[in-house]
Design an enzyme around this catalytic site. Sequence first.
Site, short mmCIF file in Angstrom:
data_model
loop_
_atom_site.label_atom_id
_atom_site.label_comp_id
_atom_site.label_asym_id
_atom_site.label_seq_id
_atom_site.Cartn_x
_atom_site.Cartn_y
_atom_site.Cartn_z
N ASP A 64 0.89 -1.04 -0.38
CA ASP A 64 -0.09 -0.12 -0.01
C ASP A 64 1.02 1.20 0.22
O ASP A 64 1.80 1.86 0.90
CB ASP A 64 -0.64 -0.21 1.03
N ASN A 91 4.05 4.97 -10.13
CA ASN A 91 3.08 5.77 -10.50
C ASN A 91 1.32 4.96 -9.88
O ASN A 91 0.65 5.34 -10.82
CB ASN A 91 3.29 4.57 -12.27
N TYR A 159 -7.62 15.66 -7.59
CA TYR A 159 -6.71 14.76 -8.21
C TYR A 159 -5.32 15.81 -9.18
O TYR A 159 -4.56 15.63 -9.66
CB TYR A 159 -7.31 13.86 -9.46
#
Length: 260
Positions: A64, A91, A159
């Site tokens: 994680d 990524n 985001y």
Amino acid sequence: MTAAAVCRRLVDRTAVVTGAASGIGLASARRLASEGAHVVCADIDAERGEAAAKECGGLFVRTDVTDAGQVEALFAAAHRTYGSVDVAFNNAGISPPDDDSILTTEPDAWRRVQEVNLTSVYLCCKYAIPHMRRQGRGSVINTASFVARMGAATSQISYTASKGGVLAMSRELGVQFARDGIRVNALCPGPVNTPLLAELFAQDPERAQRRLVHVPAGRFAEPEEIAAAVAFLASDDASFVNAAEFLVDGGIAGAYVTPL
Ligand code: NAD
């Protein structure tokens, strides 16, 4: 014959890929392996992560990326298994539906996206770079996005902010560690043809068209086209590419009027 079949730029290098179970990460793990790298696949999804590692002949480490201890253990495992950490492709990322307009996005949704998309990159850099400094070489590639450069009326506010953070952090680290032989670049993909995107747009063609009109190429990227850029940045072919905003967007960020 594809470029991936002939390029062998990463023989005996060790590449850690987060988010390797799917999409851009999976395509990149495959490409890096095809160029000769030992690939360490990290993902929270154990089943698909294991499958990716098996296909690449590499190692899977369930990770994680928001957990500092797990990220430290990931890079330690890569080093222990293969003797070096040459490439870190940081990524893993999410874009959940509850991250939307600032008017409707609640603090919990905001924080979760910051953790997975930005704090994770901080942690991966923090634990990869010491290995690279000892070696006197390394390539760090952090996945940002073209939305770090351009505003969208179809907002995903956390985001976008997280990717802006990835961009600024990558630039700063690239500058700080350049004389240690370490390059740090932010990869900025345009929209990529992932199953999620395809499904979303199949249900709503107007939504797809609203985006496609801005892409000079007239199509979204395939994950393999992003993976090719990752392999370049990972390799010595990119030896003077550092602290860059590496756009792979089909020309979106350069466009004003696009072809019909
Ligand atoms: P994807 O959903 O196909 O893959 C993301 C992977 O990250 C999944 O395997 C998932 O299990 C993993 N992951 C999620 N949370 C994690 C966590 N906490 N720890 C470890 N792994 C975790 O997504 P993708 O489209 O391949 O996106 C990869 C990266 O590229 C992301 O950072 C994304 O923001 C960025 N990006 C994507 C696009 C696009 O259009 N797909 C465009 C620009 C940037």
